[in-house]
Design a protein around this motif. Structure first.
Motif, mmCIF file in Angstrom:
data_model
loop_
_atom_site.group_PDB
_atom_site.id
_atom_site.type_symbol
_atom_site.label_atom_id
_atom_site.label_comp_id
_atom_site.label_asym_id
_atom_site.label_seq_id
_atom_site.Cartn_x
_atom_site.Cartn_y
_atom_site.Cartn_z
ATOM 1 N N THR A 24 0.868 -1.165 0.001
ATOM 2 C CA THR A 24 0.081 0.014 -0.007
ATOM 3 C C THR A 24 0.910 1.374 -0.101
ATOM 4 O O THR A 24 2.091 1.123 0.209
ATOM 5 C CB THR A 24 -1.000 0.032 1.514
ATOM 6 O OG1 THR A 24 -0.170 -0.021 2.355
ATOM 7 C CG2 THR A 24 -1.913 -1.130 1.317
ATOM 8 N N ALA A 25 0.132 2.389 -0.221
ATOM 9 C CA ALA A 25 0.888 3.507 -0.324
ATOM 10 C C ALA A 25 1.979 3.797 1.031
ATOM 11 O O ALA A 25 1.091 3.552 2.253
ATOM 12 C CB ALA A 25 0.205 4.770 -0.682
ATOM 13 N N ALA A 26 3.035 4.366 1.062
ATOM 14 C CA ALA A 26 3.834 4.804 2.142
ATOM 15 C C ALA A 26 3.022 5.824 3.083
ATOM 16 O O ALA A 26 2.351 6.512 2.372
ATOM 17 C CB ALA A 26 5.289 5.077 1.774
ATOM 18 N N VAL A 27 3.253 5.908 4.459
ATOM 19 C CA VAL A 27 2.626 6.662 4.936
ATOM 20 C C VAL A 27 3.649 7.296 6.194
ATOM 21 O O VAL A 27 4.896 6.692 6.190
ATOM 22 C CB VAL A 27 1.431 6.142 5.848
ATOM 23 C CG1 VAL A 27 0.444 5.625 5.216
ATOM 24 C CG2 VAL A 27 2.214 4.990 6.909
ATOM 25 N N PRO A 28 3.625 8.621 6.433
ATOM 26 C CA PRO A 28 4.647 9.248 7.310
ATOM 27 C C PRO A 28 4.569 8.566 8.680
ATOM 28 O O PRO A 28 3.660 8.061 9.138
ATOM 29 C CB PRO A 28 3.889 10.899 7.343
ATOM 30 C CG PRO A 28 3.188 10.867 6.086
ATOM 31 C CD PRO A 28 2.332 9.595 6.161
ATOM 32 N N ALA A 37 9.198 7.394 7.352
ATOM 33 C CA ALA A 37 7.960 6.744 6.498
ATOM 34 C C ALA A 37 7.966 5.195 6.963
ATOM 35 O O ALA A 37 8.947 4.575 7.470
ATOM 36 C CB ALA A 37 8.339 6.917 5.123
ATOM 37 N N TRP A 57 5.982 1.520 5.430
ATOM 38 C CA TRP A 57 5.203 0.913 4.401
ATOM 39 C C TRP A 57 5.462 -0.675 4.552
ATOM 40 O O TRP A 57 6.580 -0.949 5.349
ATOM 41 C CB TRP A 57 6.040 1.418 2.996
ATOM 42 C CG TRP A 57 7.149 1.024 2.466
ATOM 43 C CD1 TRP A 57 7.734 -0.239 1.779
ATOM 44 C CD2 TRP A 57 8.362 1.475 3.190
ATOM 45 N NE1 TRP A 57 9.105 -0.122 1.898
ATOM 46 C CE2 TRP A 57 9.681 0.797 2.655
ATOM 47 C CE3 TRP A 57 8.895 2.764 4.086
ATOM 48 C CZ2 TRP A 57 10.701 1.113 2.904
ATOM 49 C CZ3 TRP A 57 10.230 3.121 4.213
ATOM 50 C CH2 TRP A 57 11.312 2.342 3.641
ATOM 51 N N THR A 69 10.636 0.310 7.682
ATOM 52 C CA THR A 69 10.617 1.808 7.942
ATOM 53 C C THR A 69 12.054 2.418 7.483
ATOM 54 O O THR A 69 13.018 2.013 7.201
ATOM 55 C CB THR A 69 10.437 1.889 9.603
ATOM 56 O OG1 THR A 69 11.619 1.274 10.180
ATOM 57 C CG2 THR A 69 9.201 1.292 10.108
ATOM 58 N N LEU A 116 7.170 8.470 0.139
ATOM 59 C CA LEU A 116 5.857 9.190 0.237
ATOM 60 C C LEU A 116 5.319 9.909 -1.287
ATOM 61 O O LEU A 116 4.135 9.983 -1.391
ATOM 62 C CB LEU A 116 6.079 10.118 1.249
ATOM 63 C CG LEU A 116 6.296 9.641 2.708
ATOM 64 C CD1 LEU A 116 6.435 10.643 3.471
ATOM 65 C CD2 LEU A 116 4.982 8.834 3.160
ATOM 66 N N THR A 117 6.128 10.277 -2.021
ATOM 67 C CA THR A 117 5.905 11.323 -3.227
ATOM 68 C C THR A 117 6.154 10.653 -4.606
ATOM 69 O O THR A 117 5.636 10.801 -5.398
ATOM 70 C CB THR A 117 6.788 12.428 -3.142
ATOM 71 O OG1 THR A 117 8.069 12.211 -3.382
ATOM 72 C CG2 THR A 117 6.282 13.275 -1.741
ATOM 73 N N GLN A 128 4.488 4.139 -5.601
ATOM 74 C CA GLN A 128 2.739 3.798 -5.677
ATOM 75 C C GLN A 128 2.882 2.342 -5.409
ATOM 76 O O GLN A 128 3.627 1.556 -5.572
ATOM 77 C CB GLN A 128 2.179 4.336 -6.608
ATOM 78 C CG GLN A 128 2.460 3.337 -8.066
ATOM 79 C CD GLN A 128 1.573 3.979 -9.232
ATOM 80 O OE1 GLN A 128 0.556 4.310 -9.293
ATOM 81 N NE2 GLN A 128 2.251 3.468 -10.487
#
Length: 248
Positions: A14-18, A25, A27, A47, A58-59, A62
């Motif tokens: 899934t998309a990485a999260v802060p 980050a 994921w 992490t 994060l940016t 995907q």
């Protein structure tokens, strides 16, 4: 907590999260080694505390991207603790196509596509090793569906093949394309010439006058005028003895 140097190749689940701290980050990677069954896949939490790396995850990444990560595997020191991979480097091995929004309404049936991908993956898996020479794989082939969604990750495959096997595969594809190009173009379903000749003879032997008389004899008296006009529209004006188009 013991830290073990570790490298892992897997698909971004899934998309990485802060993370909780700035510049971090979190994921998850789906580890799916070649030839493993679906139940043998593993989801590894990852992490990083490196701001540049966290920003990339994060940016720029995907879900379904194929990533190669290195770092240290942190083993839990309690029975209820969690294993995680503290990542130092990330390499994008394959970028998944941009995800499309799921269509509204009933989901499309992709069972045929998924079976085709699985069949191709199983066929390519046979090219992984060269028993005669002992050559090891040095080329990676990634296959998966177009327009990936979260559930499509299970249908992505990464197969490592040898250089010699890749040359054989390329030759086989060239031969297949040459065979297909030599075939006459398929413009639709055609009739066998013998069938066309038989149909032509059959219709040439029809006696339209006799056919018309049989139809009129089978028609009810009150329907004969309408039937006669319909036959005239179909075959032209065919005179029939004893029948007048103006008869009621």
């Amino acid at each position: 907590m013991e830290r073990i140097p570790f490298a892992l190749t897997g698909y971004l689940d899934t998309a990485a999260v802060p993370g909780d701290a700035v510049g971090t980050a979190f994921w998850r990677l789906i580890s799916s080694p070649a030839d493993c069954a679906a139940e043998e896949e593993a989801v590894i939490p990852c992490t990083t505390s490196l701001p540049d790396l966290a920003n990339t995850l994060l940016t720029e990444c995907q879900p379904s991207d194929l990533l190669r990560v290195t770092g240290h595997l942190a083993l839990p020191d309690t029975a209820d603790g969690r294993i995680r991979l503290d990542v130092d480097t990330v390499e994008v091995m394959w970028e998944a196509p941009l995800q499309e929004q799921p269509p509204e309404g009933p989901a499309d049936d992709h069972s045929g596509r998924d079976r085709a991908i699985q069949a191709l993956a199983e066929a390519l898996a046979g090219l992984a090793y060269e028993p005669a020479t002992g050559e090891q794989p040095d080329i990676r082939i990634n296959i998966g569906p177009v327009g990936l969604h979260g559930l499509d990750v299970a249908h992505c495959h990464s197969i490592d093949v040898t250089t010699a096997s890749t040359h054989k595969l390329a030759d086989a594809v060239d031969a297949m394309l040459a065979t297909l190009n030599s075939l006459p173009p398929q413009v639709g379903i055609g009739l066998d010439p013998l069938t066309i000749a038989e149909l032509t003879d059959y219709f040439d032997e029809l006696d339209l006058t006799e056919l018309t008389r049989d139809v009129l004899d089978a028609a009810r008296p009150e329907d004969r005028l309408a039937v006669t006009r319909a036959l005239d529209d179909l075959f032209g004006d065919i005179p029939v003895t004893g029948i007048d188009d103006n008869d009621q």
